[in-house]
Design a protein around this motif. Structure first.
Motif, PDB file in Angstrom:
ATOM      1  N   GLN A  38       0.614  -0.893   0.031  1.00 39.90           N
ATOM      2  CA  GLN A  38      -0.365   0.102   0.098  1.00 39.90           C
ATOM      3  C   GLN A  38       0.891   1.533   0.072  1.00 39.90           C
ATOM      4  OE1 GLN A  38      -3.530   0.334  -0.007  1.00 39.90           O
ATOM      5  NE2 GLN A  38      -4.001  -1.698   1.444  1.00 39.90           N
ATOM      6  N   LYS A  42       2.083   2.529  -4.089  1.00 43.73           N
ATOM      7  CA  LYS A  42       0.755   3.518  -4.473  1.00 43.73           C
ATOM      8  C   LYS A  42       0.811   4.860  -3.978  1.00 43.73           C
ATOM      9  CE  LYS A  42      -2.017   0.297  -3.208  1.00 43.73           C
ATOM     10  NZ  LYS A  42      -2.929   1.109  -3.120  1.00 43.73           N
ATOM     11  N   PRO A  78      -1.824  -0.369 -11.097  1.00 43.76           N
ATOM     12  CA  PRO A  78      -2.681  -1.356  -9.815  1.00 43.76           C
ATOM     13  C   PRO A  78      -2.025  -2.534 -10.160  1.00 43.76           C
ATOM     14  CG  PRO A  78      -3.854  -0.136 -11.774  1.00 43.76           C
ATOM     15  CD  PRO A  78      -2.309  -0.318 -11.529  1.00 43.76           C
ATOM     16  N   GLN A  82      -1.650  -6.043  -7.035  1.00 48.17           N
ATOM     17  CA  GLN A  82      -2.894  -6.607  -7.197  1.00 48.17           C
ATOM     18  C   GLN A  82      -2.133  -8.140  -7.105  1.00 48.17           C
ATOM     19  OE1 GLN A  82      -5.932  -5.296  -9.156  1.00 48.17           O
ATOM     20  NE2 GLN A  82      -7.456  -6.741  -9.242  1.00 48.17           N
ATOM     21  N   ALA A  85      -0.519  -8.742  -4.250  1.00 46.19           N
ATOM     22  CA  ALA A  85      -0.900  -9.226  -2.857  1.00 46.19           C
ATOM     23  C   ALA A  85      -1.931 -10.758  -2.866  1.00 46.19           C
ATOM     24  CB  ALA A  85      -1.960  -8.216  -3.088  1.00 46.19           C
ATOM     25  N   ARG A  86      -1.708 -10.709  -4.204  1.00 45.57           N
ATOM     26  CA  ARG A  86      -3.106 -11.634  -4.304  1.00 45.57           C
ATOM     27  C   ARG A  86      -2.275 -13.013  -4.174  1.00 45.57           C
ATOM     28  NH1 ARG A  86      -6.134 -13.560  -9.620  1.00 45.57           N
ATOM     29  NH2 ARG A  86      -4.288 -14.073 -10.661  1.00 45.57           N
ATOM     30  N   LEU A 104     -11.423 -12.408   3.910  1.00 46.61           N
ATOM     31  CA  LEU A 104     -11.123 -13.692   2.335  1.00 46.61           C
ATOM     32  C   LEU A 104     -10.670 -15.337   2.746  1.00 46.61           C
ATOM     33  CD1 LEU A 104     -10.383 -14.394  -0.823  1.00 46.61           C
ATOM     34  CD2 LEU A 104      -8.021 -12.785  -0.376  1.00 46.61           C
TER      35      LEU A 104
ATOM     36  N   ALA B 117     -11.572  -2.227  -9.932  1.00 40.46           N
ATOM     37  CA  ALA B 117     -10.650  -3.064  -9.023  1.00 40.46           C
ATOM     38  C   ALA B 117      -9.655  -2.644  -8.781  1.00 40.46           C
ATOM     39  CB  ALA B 117     -10.469  -5.053  -9.322  1.00 40.46           C
ATOM     40  N   ILE B 120      -9.719   0.773  -7.195  1.00 47.81           N
ATOM     41  CA  ILE B 120      -9.683   0.796  -5.497  1.00 47.81           C
ATOM     42  C   ILE B 120      -8.579   0.711  -5.447  1.00 47.81           C
ATOM     43  CG2 ILE B 120      -9.982  -0.191  -4.216  1.00 47.81           C
ATOM     44  CD1 ILE B 120     -12.818  -0.912  -5.013  1.00 47.81           C
ATOM     45  N   THR B 121      -7.733  -0.344  -6.205  1.00 46.17           N
ATOM     46  CA  THR B 121      -6.515  -0.518  -5.727  1.00 46.17           C
ATOM     47  C   THR B 121      -5.662   0.751  -5.618  1.00 46.17           C
ATOM     48  OG1 THR B 121      -6.227  -2.414  -6.726  1.00 46.17           O
ATOM     49  CG2 THR B 121      -3.718  -1.336  -6.000  1.00 46.17           C
ATOM     50  N   THR B 126      -6.824   1.093   0.451  1.00 49.69           N
ATOM     51  CA  THR B 126      -7.810   0.417  -0.619  1.00 49.69           C
ATOM     52  C   THR B 126      -6.726  -0.576  -1.270  1.00 49.69           C
ATOM     53  OG1 THR B 126      -8.481   1.551  -1.888  1.00 49.69           O
ATOM     54  CG2 THR B 126      -9.377   1.382   0.534  1.00 49.69           C
ATOM     55  N   LEU B 127      -6.871  -2.246  -1.781  1.00 45.92           N
ATOM     56  CA  LEU B 127      -5.835  -2.730  -2.085  1.00 45.92           C
ATOM     57  C   LEU B 127      -7.243  -3.748  -2.723  1.00 45.92           C
ATOM     58  CD1 LEU B 127      -3.271  -4.194  -3.747  1.00 45.92           C
ATOM     59  CD2 LEU B 127      -2.378  -4.524  -1.289  1.00 45.92           C
ATOM     60  N   THR B 128      -6.961  -4.276  -3.882  1.00 45.96           N
ATOM     61  CA  THR B 128      -8.007  -5.244  -4.286  1.00 45.96           C
ATOM     62  C   THR B 128      -7.172  -6.863  -4.008  1.00 45.96           C
ATOM     63  OG1 THR B 128      -8.924  -3.798  -5.636  1.00 45.96           O
ATOM     64  CG2 THR B 128      -9.503  -6.591  -5.613  1.00 45.96           C
ATOM     65  N   VAL B 129      -7.089  -7.554  -3.232  1.00 50.79           N
ATOM     66  CA  VAL B 129      -6.920  -8.741  -3.312  1.00 50.79           C
ATOM     67  C   VAL B 129      -6.605  -9.971  -4.126  1.00 50.79           C
ATOM     68  CG1 VAL B 129      -4.888 -10.428  -1.433  1.00 50.79           C
ATOM     69  CG2 VAL B 129      -6.204  -8.409  -1.146  1.00 50.79           C
ATOM     70  N   GLU B 130      -8.211  -9.917  -4.211  1.00 48.94           N
ATOM     71  CA  GLU B 130      -9.288 -11.198  -4.961  1.00 48.94           C
ATOM     72  C   GLU B 130     -10.354 -10.980  -5.283  1.00 48.94           C
ATOM     73  OE1 GLU B 130      -7.222 -14.861  -6.583  1.00 48.94           O
ATOM     74  OE2 GLU B 130      -7.262 -15.507  -3.972  1.00 48.94           O
ATOM     75  N   TYR B 137     -12.797  -8.897  -2.978  1.00 48.98           N
ATOM     76  CA  TYR B 137     -11.419  -8.779  -1.459  1.00 48.98           C
ATOM     77  C   TYR B 137     -10.947  -7.783  -0.953  1.00 48.98           C
ATOM     78  CZ  TYR B 137     -14.428 -13.568  -1.191  1.00 48.98           C
ATOM     79  OH  TYR B 137     -15.015 -14.358  -1.068  1.00 48.98           O
ATOM     80  N   HIS B 139      -8.335  -4.816   1.330  1.00 49.83           N
ATOM     81  CA  HIS B 139      -6.545  -4.739   1.878  1.00 49.83           C
ATOM     82  C   HIS B 139      -7.698  -3.843   2.301  1.00 49.83           C
ATOM     83  CE1 HIS B 139      -3.662  -4.236   3.866  1.00 49.83           C
ATOM     84  NE2 HIS B 139      -3.830  -4.829   5.047  1.00 49.83           N
TER      85      HIS B 139
END
Lengths: 110, 168
Positions: A38, A42, A78, A82, A85-86, A104, B117, B120-121, B126-130, B137, B139
């Motif tokens: 984050q 970002k 992004p 993403q 993080a995933r 999650l 998504a 938001i990221t 805020t961070l889209t994880v899935e 989802y 974070h």
């Protein structure tokens, strides 16, 4: 007139660098990988955009190329954060004990 | 001649790639042009079925207007949340309250969901994880709402309002 543009450009560069610096500070201070993503990826978005804008004020003839860099950044930044993080979540990476809710993990059982 | 060879989607991708290349090179010399065409063709044929910015774009006046409004809203959010995150980073106590919340989008198009998504990221904090169908989802560095409805309203509603018009 050119000096005015230079001045605005320099101010924007300073603002951009400040945000980039804060991103670096966040990278060190944040407790776990998600929070580091984050801060690290970002706050740098705005920092880089302001830096590019500042350069565009100082070198107006570079504007098109700088715009391309900005667009490229807006599309790739992004996605990469993403995916990181995933990948971390799927591999059960480190999570700060401060994390008090994880929907999650509840849903996927991991 | 090319219209039978290319689908519309591939045409858009090919033109965008070539334009990108030409602006980057800032020249229309023959070798530059040929390299650009060859590489753009290769990419179009290998990755031509991926999503592009204009996939599922609704070509109406409202969609174009909403597109501009969306970018206005997006940049104002970007600046606001950047400042908020910067404040968190420099305050000595590091007041974070992280967690992963679940939100539900009303968007039905693939591209609309992807843009949501990504938006938001891109907004720090805020961070889209899935992404899983209509569920996202996210974070969140400072969790303010844990239940699905209010988290959705807080994180997604602002972007959704425009994306619904642009992509559906």
């Amino acid at each position: 007139m050119a000096t005015m543009l230079d001045l605005i450009g320099a101010l924007l560069l300073v603002c951009g660098t400040a945000f980039l610096f804060l991103g670096g500070v966040g990278l060190v201070r944040m407790p776990d990988t998600y929070n580091r993503i984050q801060a690290g990826t970002k706050t740098t978005t705005l920092g880089t955009l302001l830096t590019l804008l500042g350069v565009a004020f100082i070198h107006p003839d570079w504007s098109f190329k700088l715009l391309l860099i900005a667009i490229f950044l807006l599309f790739t930044n992004p996605l990469s954060s993403q995916i990181m993080a995933r990948a971390i979540h799927r591999n059960g990476g480190d999570q700060s004990p401060l994390t008090h809710i994880d929907r999650l993990a509840e849903d996927k059982g991991r | 001649m090319f219209s039978s060879l290319f689908t519309r989607r591939q045409w858009v991708l090919f033109s965008a790639l070539l334009l990108f290349w030409l602006i980057l090179m800032n020249s229309l010399a023959t070798d530059v042009l040929i390299t650009g065409v060859v590489v753009a063709l290769l990419i179009t044929f290998t990755c031509g079925n991926g999503l592009t910015f204009f996939t599922e774009f609704r070509w109406s006046r409202e969609a174009v207007v909403a597109g501009f409004l969306y970018y206005g809203y997006f940049f104002s959010e970007l600046v606001k949340s950047n400042i908020r995150l910067a404040q968190i980073v420099i305050s000595p106590s590091l007041p974070i309250n992280p967690g992963i919340v679940k939100i539900r989008t009303e968007l039905t198009s693939q591209m609309g969901r992807l843009m949501l998504a990504n938006s938001i990221t891109m907004t720090p904090g805020t961070l889209t994880v899935e992404l899983d169908g209509e569920w996202l989802y996210v974070h969140w560095v400072t969790v303010e709402h844990e239940d699905i409805e209010s988290a959705t309203r807080h994180l997604a509603a602002g972007f959704e309002r425009y994306l619904k018009v642009i992509y559906g």
